[in-house]
Each structure stands twice: as C-alpha cells, then as structure tokens.
Design a protein around this motif. Structure first.
Motif, mmCIF file in Angstrom:
data_model
loop_
_atom_site.group_PDB
_atom_site.id
_atom_site.type_symbol
_atom_site.label_atom_id
_atom_site.label_comp_id
_atom_site.label_asym_id
_atom_site.label_seq_id
_atom_site.Cartn_x
_atom_site.Cartn_y
_atom_site.Cartn_z
ATOM 1 N N MET A 1 10.375 -20.678 -20.004
ATOM 2 C CA MET A 1 10.790 -21.529 -18.901
ATOM 3 C C MET A 1 9.587 -22.072 -18.157
ATOM 4 S SD MET A 1 14.080 -19.629 -17.144
ATOM 5 C CE MET A 1 13.383 -17.982 -17.086
ATOM 6 N N VAL B 1 11.419 -23.757 -13.052
ATOM 7 C CA VAL B 1 12.703 -23.107 -13.348
ATOM 8 C C VAL B 1 12.616 -21.604 -13.116
ATOM 9 C CG1 VAL B 1 14.458 -22.723 -15.129
ATOM 10 C CG2 VAL B 1 13.292 -24.928 -14.991
ATOM 11 N N GLU C 1 13.648 -33.368 -15.695
ATOM 12 C CA GLU C 1 13.867 -31.985 -16.125
ATOM 13 C C GLU C 1 14.970 -31.325 -15.312
ATOM 14 O OE1 GLU C 1 11.575 -27.637 -16.324
ATOM 15 O OE2 GLU C 1 10.464 -29.410 -15.696
ATOM 16 N N VAL D 1 19.350 -26.835 -16.446
ATOM 17 C CA VAL D 1 18.472 -26.620 -15.289
ATOM 18 C C VAL D 1 19.195 -26.934 -13.985
ATOM 19 C CG1 VAL D 1 16.273 -27.291 -14.211
ATOM 20 C CG2 VAL D 1 16.425 -27.118 -16.693
ATOM 21 N N ASP E 1 19.958 -24.389 -11.352
ATOM 22 C CA ASP E 1 18.815 -23.731 -10.708
ATOM 23 C C ASP E 1 18.095 -24.635 -9.708
ATOM 24 O OD1 ASP E 1 19.040 -21.324 -12.325
ATOM 25 O OD2 ASP E 1 18.307 -22.547 -13.976
#
Length: 517
Positions: free
Chosen positions: A325, A329, A356, A362, A365
């Motif tokens: 990661m 992240v 991203e 993702v 998060d």
C-alpha cells in the motif's frame, strides 16, 4: 520548466480561485444565494471594465468561470452550447462526492494554440558565409533567401542539428510547453490547434497544468466538498505528506502547521510519513520474498503516476510493481481503524493522488485529497493571523515518523529506505538500485528493465522531477525544498522505520478482502 517558486499571474489567479471557492463553501449558503456567490467570483477576481491580461475582460472572466467549476469538481462546459456557470452546483454541494473523470482538463478557449514542435530561424540570423545550418540539414530543408537562412517547415524533421551548429544561436527549437512536460506523450492538437489530452495515456501527474504559461489546463478539486464536511460537523483528519516542508513559510514548523489546520476545520493532523515507515518495511519484505526467485526485479509502488504508467505502458511488467500500500493509504487506513467515524483528507504535492483516492479499493479509506496549493487558498480564505497562532504540541506518539519515512518525499528516498532496511536485516546482501524521476525517464528505465538490464534490482520511479517535492500541487521552489527536507529528515525523532509505534499495525491493515495493492 515549471513556475513553482515564481509568483506568476497564472499562479495568482489559480490561488484566488481556490480562495474564493473556499469562502463560498464556508458561507454555507444554498439555492439561489449559492448561485449568486458563484456567479460573482469571476468579477471579484477580474474586476473593472477593461481587460488587462488578455485584452478581453469577457474572455478572462469566462476562463475564471471554468477554473471555478473545476476547483469545485464540476466538468468544463462545451463551447458550442449554452450552459450556465452554476450548472451542476447542486451536485458539487455534497460532502461525499468523489471526482468524476477526467481529472485533468484543458480549458479550450484559454489555450494559445501553441505549435506542437517547431524549428525556426529568429531575427538573430547574421546571414553568415559558412551557413553551417544548411550544410548539416539531412533533409535540405534550409535555404538561403534575402540574405538569411529560411526553414521549409514541410521538409523539416525537427532533428535540431541546425540549432546545435548555429554560431549565433539564431535558430530555436520550441515545443508546446504542456506537451514537453508530459512524459506520456498524451497531449496533441485538436482540429483547431488547441491542446487535447489523450486520456488513454494520461496518468494525471499534473505536470502539464503547471507548465502551461496561459493557465489553460487545470485539475478538479474537492475544496468545496471538504468544507461542506466541516460545515456538517464531521471529524476530518489532515494527513500531511512530508513534502509540506518549505511550502508555507509562515508555518515553518509542524506545530504551526497543525495549529493552522485546526483553525480551518480539521480535528487533528497526522504525518503521512508514519505510513511511509510501514511501507518501507512491507516493501523490503516483499523484495526479499519475490526477487529473484519469483520476479526478475521489483518496482516501488508509492507514486501513483509511476505505477499507473508502468501498468498501462508495460502491462507485462505489472506484476513487478510492489503490492505494498502507498503511504497515503497506510496512514488513512490506520486512522480509520482508530476512529471509524472520522473522515480522512490527504494533503500533499500530487495531482495523481486525487485519482488514486477515487479508486474503488481506496475510497473507503481516503475521503478527500488537497494539494498544497489548494490548502494555501483555504488558509487565505480563513484570514488566519499567523503571528497569533500558538504552535501545537507534536511530541505525541501519533505524530512520530522516522527520517527514512520523511525521505520518501525526494527522488531516491523510497529505494534508499527499503535497501537500507534490507541491508540492516542481511548485512551481506547487496541490493542494487536504479531510480528515475519524470515519466519520460521512468519509461526509459522500464524499457531497459524489460530488456533484462535490471534483473535483481529494486527500481524506484517518481512521476515528477525531483520526486514529490516537485509535484504539480507544490508551491515552493523544489531545489530549496530539497535542502529543507534534508534537515527535516535529520531532525526526525529516529531514523529506523521499524521503531515506529505503528509497526504492529501492518498485518491487520493489509487484512482486507478489498485491498488490491
């Protein structure tokens, strides 16, 4: 070259747009009041009755309107049909909204229609007797007319040999600045000569937008959505990339920056370098497990522009990109685990991080991404008295990060951190490193890797010249930032990433069925 560190008119307008969008968001108005505030922004930024920049005040305001729309995450409007500047505003007034592609956009009527490539004889030509330019031209494209050299553009292949031999430097080779900055070859001309982006090649590094002298390229933002989240009372953490060093002279210390971020609405600030510490150890373990038994070489994963370029331009090498990661992240997932109801805003130097963060695996998060330049606009909108700010204590465990993690912000820093960690574990093991900065150089490095020239190596790619400190969302001169970053690395509370109090988090943070690397 880009204009970071030079206060150009383009940068001033861009910053003003961010500031006015932030002010509108903080006003927290809805309906017709919001429409009125948005319509008013171009007149605030471009006042008066006569144009001073492009000699046409209506054109300049129209361009600002498009920049405002993009800063709010809205699409540009078509030029051949009527559409109000406030069209879609209700869609932007949602705190949970992500980016709609494309992220990087050309404002067509701001484009200067620069030639793609051109070799031209300037007025400096002395009409010399030797005329070496004519002699070296492989296509006989240079002729003698009226006492000076003239280039037949239909024959010219832009090789530049005439440029090199002219004793008066009277021949110049120029290229559209945005295209020259694009390492992916993603920018060409449309039927009217305006810049156009091939999104099948674009990786959203943003170098084109900071190299256009006419400010005709801009990326979408989440300033409006972030402040909507503040307005509704969300706890939002600021996850700050280590490249923040030197970006805000009045917030020179991390404590001052933390105080300023609380003043604009964040609940707390976290150093993304703590995620870089975890990334270092995880990537070191991956390298030991994979190279050379399973993979000829391994490439780092932290730069999204680099990894996307590698996976799209060299699909056969996709397996060689580390599955670790990224620091963003890692940090966001760590904070979400500790505070599940909170929201995470990455603040950094990178336009590609926006792309991203919008990926399916993702999104849960990372809720928002701001560039340093966008943050500067927000801070200005809040009219913060920097002298009155009391530096927040940063000596808490939450904010500790190693020097190695902080070094990720500079080209070569990632590979060095990983190789140093492997060497510490296995002193007799040699880890060969190759690194590249800028996507054009990164592509060359991968071509050599594909040809077997880097077997056994750890490759580091950075999409921006100099690494993150040269990213499209930075404000300051990357050279000066590099010097201050080195000091920031040395001043870290420890240098070894394994000393991080969060190291035990690696395993459960990766234990996620949706994680795709």
């Amino acid at each position: 070259m880009s204009f970071r560190g030079i206060n150009t008119t383009v940068i001033q307008i861009r910053r003003q747009v961010f500031t006015e969008v932030a002010r509108m968001a903080y006003a927290n108005v809805k309906g017709e009041k919001a429409n009125h505030m948005m319509r008013k922004i171009p007149y605030t930024i471009i006042p008066g009755e006569e144009g001073k920049l492009r000699k046409d005040i209506f054109l300049e305001r129209a361009i600002v309107e498009e920049r405002v729309r993009l800063a709010m995450g809205l699409p540009t409007r078509r030029m051949d049909e009527h559409n109000s500047v406030v069209s879609g505003l209700e869609d932007a007034s949602i705190a949970d909204k992500y980016y709609d592609p494309p992220l990087v956009n050309v404002i067509k009527f701001a484009c200067n229609r620069c030639p793609e490539k051109l070799v031209k004889v300037s007025d400096l030509c002395q009409g010399c007797l030797a005329h070496p330019c004519m002699e070296v031209c492989p296509k006989h494209a240079i002729v003698w007319e009226s006492g000076r050299s003239t280039i037949d553009q239909e024959k010219c292949i832009k090789c530049g040999r005439c440029v090199d031999v002219c004793p008066y430097h009277a021949i110049v080779k120029t290229e559209r600045p945005c295209a020259a900055a694009c390492g992916m070859g993603a920018i060409h001309s449309d039927s009217l000569g305006r810049a156009e982006i091939d999104y099948s090649k674009c990786v959203s590094c943003g170098q084109c937008l900071v190299n256009c002298p006419f400010g005709a390229i801009a990326d979408k933002g989440q300033i409006y959505q972030l402040i909507q989240s503040f307005n509704r009372g969300d706890r939002v953490y600021a996850l700050v990339a280590p490249a923040f060093v030197n970006q805000f002279p009045q917030l020179a210390t991390s404590g001052k920056l933390r105080a300023a971020l609380k003043a604009v609405g964040f609940c707390d600030t976290v150093e993304v370098a703590i995620g870089a510490d975890l990334c270092t150890v995880d990537e070191a373990k991956d390298f030991l497990a994979e190279v050379p038994e399973k993979l000829d070489f391994m490439a780092t994963s932290c730069c999204p522009a680099w990894s996307m370029m590698a996976k799209t331009a060299f699909p056969s090498l996709a397996k060689n990109i580390s599955m670790t990661m990224t620091p963003m992240v890692f940090t966001a997932r760590m904070m979400k685990t500790a505070d599940p109801e909170a929201r995470m805003c990455f603040i950094g130097p990178c336009a590609a991080k926006k792309l991203e963060a919008s990926r399916r695996h993702v999104r849960s998060d990372v809720d928002f991404v701001l560039t340093f330049e966008e943050l500067a606009g927000i801070i200005e909108a809040c009219n913060i008295d920097f002298d009155a700010l009391e530096s927040e204590n940063t000596e808490e465990e939450l904010h500790y990060a190693s020097g190695a993690g902080r070094g990720f912000a500079q080209s070569g820093g990632v590979a060095k951190a990983v190789a140093d960690k492997i060497h510490e574990w296995y002193p007799d093991k040699e880890v060969k490193i190759a690194s590249a900065q800028g996507l054009a150089e990164c592509k060359k490095m991968l071509m050599l890797a594909k040809a077997g020239k880097y077997n056994g190596y750890l490759l580091e790619g950075m999409g921006c010249p100099g690494g993150c400190i040269g990213g499209a969302g930075t404000i300051a001169d990357p050279v000066r930032t590099a010097a201050q970053l080195n000091k920031y690395v040395k001043d870290a509370p420890y240098q070894d990433p394994e000393k991080s109090p969060f190291m035990s988090s690696i395993h459960f943070l990766k234990d996620d069925p949706d994680f795709e690397g």
